[in-house]
Design a protein around this motif. Structure first.
Motif, PDB file in Angstrom:
ATOM      1  N   MET A   1       1.126  -1.309  -0.280  1.00  0.00           N
ATOM      2  CA  MET A   1       0.464  -0.103   0.139  1.00  0.00           C
ATOM      3  C   MET A   1       0.726   1.342  -0.206  1.00  0.00           C
ATOM      4  SD  MET A   1      -3.062  -1.117   0.045  1.00  0.00           S
ATOM      5  CE  MET A   1      -2.706  -3.051  -1.463  1.00  0.00           C
ATOM      6  N   GLU A   2       1.767   1.447   0.703  1.00  0.00           N
ATOM      7  CA  GLU A   2       3.202   2.206   0.660  1.00  0.00           C
ATOM      8  C   GLU A   2       3.399   2.644  -1.134  1.00  0.00           C
ATOM      9  OE1 GLU A   2       5.157   1.658   3.930  1.00  0.00           O
ATOM     10  OE2 GLU A   2       4.077   2.355   5.473  1.00  0.00           O
TER      11      GLU A   2
ATOM     12  N   LEU B   1       2.416   1.749  -3.852  1.00  0.00           N
ATOM     13  CA  LEU B   1       1.420   1.944  -4.028  1.00  0.00           C
ATOM     14  C   LEU B   1       1.588   3.426  -4.358  1.00  0.00           C
ATOM     15  CD1 LEU B   1      -0.940   1.331  -6.086  1.00  0.00           C
ATOM     16  CD2 LEU B   1      -2.406   1.424  -4.135  1.00  0.00           C
ATOM     17  N   ILE B   2       1.146   4.123  -2.727  1.00  0.00           N
ATOM     18  CA  ILE B   2       1.194   5.676  -2.749  1.00  0.00           C
ATOM     19  C   ILE B   2       2.660   6.132  -3.617  1.00  0.00           C
ATOM     20  CG2 ILE B   2       1.188   7.240  -0.870  1.00  0.00           C
ATOM     21  CD1 ILE B   2      -0.302   5.855   1.062  1.00  0.00           C
TER      22      ILE B   2
ATOM     23  N   LEU C   1      -9.339   0.002  -0.052  1.00  0.00           N
ATOM     24  CA  LEU C   1      -8.182   0.512   0.862  1.00  0.00           C
ATOM     25  C   LEU C   1      -7.657   1.437   1.993  1.00  0.00           C
ATOM     26  CD1 LEU C   1      -7.299   1.304  -3.195  1.00  0.00           C
ATOM     27  CD2 LEU C   1      -6.698  -0.645  -2.218  1.00  0.00           C
TER      28      LEU C   1
ATOM     29  N   LYS D   1      -5.433   7.293   2.854  1.00  0.00           N
ATOM     30  CA  LYS D   1      -4.558   7.830   1.783  1.00  0.00           C
ATOM     31  C   LYS D   1      -4.332   7.007   0.719  1.00  0.00           C
ATOM     32  CE  LYS D   1       0.418   9.726   2.998  1.00  0.00           C
ATOM     33  NZ  LYS D   1       1.095   9.487   3.519  1.00  0.00           N
ATOM     34  N   CYS D   2      -4.501   6.019   0.790  1.00  0.00           N
ATOM     35  CA  CYS D   2      -4.165   5.230  -0.520  1.00  0.00           C
ATOM     36  C   CYS D   2      -5.022   5.630  -1.340  1.00  0.00           C
ATOM     37  CB  CYS D   2      -3.737   4.028  -0.269  1.00  0.00           C
ATOM     38  SG  CYS D   2      -3.052   3.132  -1.497  1.00  0.00           S
ATOM     39  N   TYR D   3      -6.688   5.644  -0.812  1.00  0.00           N
ATOM     40  CA  TYR D   3      -7.356   5.414  -1.728  1.00  0.00           C
ATOM     41  C   TYR D   3      -7.905   7.422  -2.620  1.00  0.00           C
ATOM     42  CZ  TYR D   3     -12.759   6.386  -2.639  1.00  0.00           C
ATOM     43  OH  TYR D   3     -13.944   6.475  -3.221  1.00  0.00           O
TER      44      TYR D   3
ATOM     45  N   GLU E   1      -4.931   9.262  -2.723  1.00  0.00           N
ATOM     46  CA  GLU E   1      -3.937   9.310  -3.411  1.00  0.00           C
ATOM     47  C   GLU E   1      -4.677   9.156  -5.248  1.00  0.00           C
ATOM     48  OE1 GLU E   1      -1.271  11.205  -3.653  1.00  0.00           O
ATOM     49  OE2 GLU E   1      -1.487  11.844  -1.549  1.00  0.00           O
TER      50      GLU E   1
END
Length: 246
Positions: A81-82, A84-85, A111, A114-116, A118
């Motif tokens: 996830m990190e 991906l961001i 998600l 933060k990921c969502y 971004e």
């Protein structure tokens, strides 16, 4: 002659889907943690996206994170996830310069926030781009997608907005996450595995399947070109005979 030179650009598949497999095994083979493989897999994504865009592919869909992947070790999920961001933040400028439109399929509400956020921001920024449509399948399950489509149609029938006789293949496809996109004509899977892994099960009914032993971090645009060259050598009959096609 390179594989790119062998390709007839007048007969390109409009939509190529890829199961990007082998990051963990690639890292393990180098004595590293699985996360190391995911980081290097990003380099393959960048190269393949650029190669597809240069060639003139209209749609490229990448199996990025399946619904089942949530069951992996927490540290790996967090790292993905990190990654991906950070990748979205790094690549947004390049996507804009290359006229690439970012899209997603799957239950992205699952998600991290933060990921969502971004991801949604990046899709909004690239919404006006008219080149390659790059779709990331995130928190994606094809079986779940099909069930959700069936449920949505059933609710419309229950409300009286649809009749059972209105249900066709086209109507059903219009309720899938890929509504408005052509079905993939070529599905590529890396790492030497020979399975579909709950990916675009409805959409790949007539896709040509291409399997390679290369692990995803070793896959580059020339490998994509090789897959497309192989695709163009096949006869696509859709139930007809060779004589009918020719």
């Amino acid at each position: 002659m390179s594989f790119k030179e062998q390709i007839d650009t007048a007969r390109l598949p409009k939509h190529v889907a890829i199961i990007m497999d082998g990051n963990g095994r690639w890292a393990k083979g180098k004595g590293k943690l699985r996360v190391f493989g995911h980081h290097n897999g990003v380099l393959s994504v960048r190269d393949v996206v650029e190669g597809a865009g240069e060639l003139g592919i209209k749609y490229l869909t990448l199996y990025t994170f399946s619904a089942e992947n949530w069951n992996r070790p927490k540290y790996e999920v967090t790292a993905i996830m990190e990654l991906l961001i950070s990748t979205i933040n790094k690549e947004i400028k390049k996507l804009m310069e290359s006229n690439v439109r970012l899209n997603t399929i799957g239950d992205i509400e699952m998600l991290p926030k933060k990921c969502y956020d971004e991801l949604v921001s990046a899709m909004e920024k690239t919404a006006g781009n008219t080149g390659l449509v790059l779709t990331l399948a995130l928190s994606y399950s094809s079986r779940r997608e099909i069930v959700q489509a069936a449920r949505a149609i059933a609710e419309k029938v229950e409300k009286g907005d649809l009749k059972v006789s209105d249900i066709t293949e086209d109507l059903f496809a219009g309720h899938l996450h890929t509504a408005g996109m052509p079905d993939p004509e070529l599905l590529i899977r890396t790492s030497g595995e020979y399975r579909i892994s709950n990916y675009l099960l409805w959409q790949i009914a007539y896709a040509e399947l291409y399997f390679t032993d290369k692990l995803w971090p070793d896959f580059r645009r020339e490998d994509l070109y090789e897959a497309i060259s192989d695709y163009q050598k096949r006869e696509r009959r859709f139930g007809l005979t060779s004589e009918q096609v020719n």
